[in-house]
Design an enzyme around this catalytic site. Sequence first.
Site, short mmCIF file in Angstrom:
data_model
loop_
_atom_site.label_atom_id
_atom_site.label_comp_id
_atom_site.label_asym_id
_atom_site.label_seq_id
_atom_site.Cartn_x
_atom_site.Cartn_y
_atom_site.Cartn_z
N HIS A 73 -1.33 3.28 -10.37
CA HIS A 73 -2.22 3.53 -9.21
C HIS A 73 -1.47 4.36 -8.16
O HIS A 73 -1.12 3.87 -7.08
CB HIS A 73 -2.63 2.16 -8.65
CG HIS A 73 -3.76 2.15 -7.67
ND1 HIS A 73 -3.79 2.93 -6.54
CD2 HIS A 73 -4.90 1.42 -7.64
CE1 HIS A 73 -4.89 2.67 -5.85
NE2 HIS A 73 -5.58 1.75 -6.51
N GLU A 97 -4.93 7.99 -10.29
CA GLU A 97 -4.40 6.86 -11.02
C GLU A 97 -4.53 7.12 -12.52
O GLU A 97 -5.64 7.14 -13.06
CB GLU A 97 -5.18 5.61 -10.61
CG GLU A 97 -5.16 5.45 -9.09
CD GLU A 97 -6.28 4.59 -8.54
OE1 GLU A 97 -6.69 3.65 -9.24
OE2 GLU A 97 -6.74 4.87 -7.42
N ARG A 102 1.10 -6.55 -10.46
CA ARG A 102 1.59 -5.84 -9.28
C ARG A 102 2.13 -6.75 -8.20
O ARG A 102 2.81 -6.29 -7.28
CB ARG A 102 0.51 -4.92 -8.71
CG ARG A 102 -0.70 -5.63 -8.16
CD ARG A 102 -1.68 -4.63 -7.54
NE ARG A 102 -2.84 -5.29 -6.97
CZ ARG A 102 -3.65 -4.75 -6.07
NH1 ARG A 102 -3.43 -3.52 -5.65
NH2 ARG A 102 -4.68 -5.42 -5.60
N ARG A 134 0.87 -1.19 0.00
CA ARG A 134 0.00 0.00 0.00
C ARG A 134 0.91 1.24 0.00
O ARG A 134 1.23 1.82 1.03
CB ARG A 134 -0.90 -0.03 1.24
CG ARG A 134 -1.86 1.10 1.22
CD ARG A 134 -3.34 0.80 1.18
NE ARG A 134 -3.85 -0.49 1.23
CZ ARG A 134 -4.60 -1.03 0.24
NH1 ARG A 134 -4.83 -0.36 -0.88
NH2 ARG A 134 -5.09 -2.25 0.37
N ASP A 150 -14.31 7.30 -4.80
CA ASP A 150 -13.80 6.26 -5.70
C ASP A 150 -14.47 6.49 -7.06
O ASP A 150 -15.56 5.98 -7.31
CB ASP A 150 -14.11 4.87 -5.13
CG ASP A 150 -13.30 3.77 -5.82
OD1 ASP A 150 -12.69 4.05 -6.87
OD2 ASP A 150 -13.29 2.64 -5.30
#
Length: 298
Positions: free
Chosen positions: A167, A270, A98, A62, A211
């Site tokens: 991201h 992003e 990722r 993160r 979001d």
Amino acid sequence: MATFQVVTEQHGELNCWRISSDRAELLIAQQGAQILSYQRVGEPPLLWLSDQAIFRHGKSVRAGVPVCWPWFGNLQRNPQAVQAMYHGEQAPAHGLARSRDWQLLGIEKAGNGLRIEFQLPEAQGDLPGWPHEVELKLVVELDEALKLNLTSRNMGNTPVTISQALHSYFAVSDVRQARVEGVEGLGYIETLADWEQREQQGALAFAGETDRIYLATPQTLSIVDPHWNRRITLTSSGSRSAVIWNPWTERAKELADMADDGWQRMLCIETANVWNDLVELKPGASHSLGVQIGCEMI
Ligand code: TA6
């Protein structure tokens, strides 16, 4: 010409490189070719690294800039052409790139800066459930700004359709004081309200969980942070969509790798190819998704 120092470091289970010059410092993990942190000397960090980050194989950290590829987010929410590319069972969120180890192809001086190149060899036919042949490279350039370029080249005989995103987690003094400029008047998908299509009024200020998928984005978006007196500028290429995310109070509590109040110090913009901004690669074709991250005092 600036001089750079490269030191290898282990963070939990992850191999990383710490790259520093007299002007900036960058930490990159081999897993995901993921930038974990970026800070210019004498300034607060530009990219955010969670205080409670987990450095484990198979789990994206993160922090920084996870590379979402060959699909973004929940595969089931992607257009059919992207879904049809995957033949595996459970599709992991944000794709396959990722959480896998990339290969470092080189770190070399370029002009006044440094150029770092990674490749994901498995993308050429060896990704589980995704039997396509794509040469996937990430080039990171560090000079006055930080530049990322993700290039996908279809090496196979059939077309390939992907969605993707860089991201990026940005560090802010307090998200409640920050705003995003450049989105004024844009159409966006409100994923928190059943993916309803809406129109942005004015700059984006944060007052709750956010979001959103912004569509037909301009080349430049910026984060204005009045408390840290700075403007972070994102200049994109090969992208006409962007996702803006902040988990806010309740979602942050659900995330094991984010402090309960961690949401206050970050926001994601992003740089993406999502929704109707997909990438369709004919055999032999290539596409580059790029973002340049700059910063000025205001
Ligand atoms: O980009 C926004 C988003 O897709 C959110 O919906 C949120 O879940 C976030 O990414 C983080 O996803 P992750 O899988 O890294 O926890």
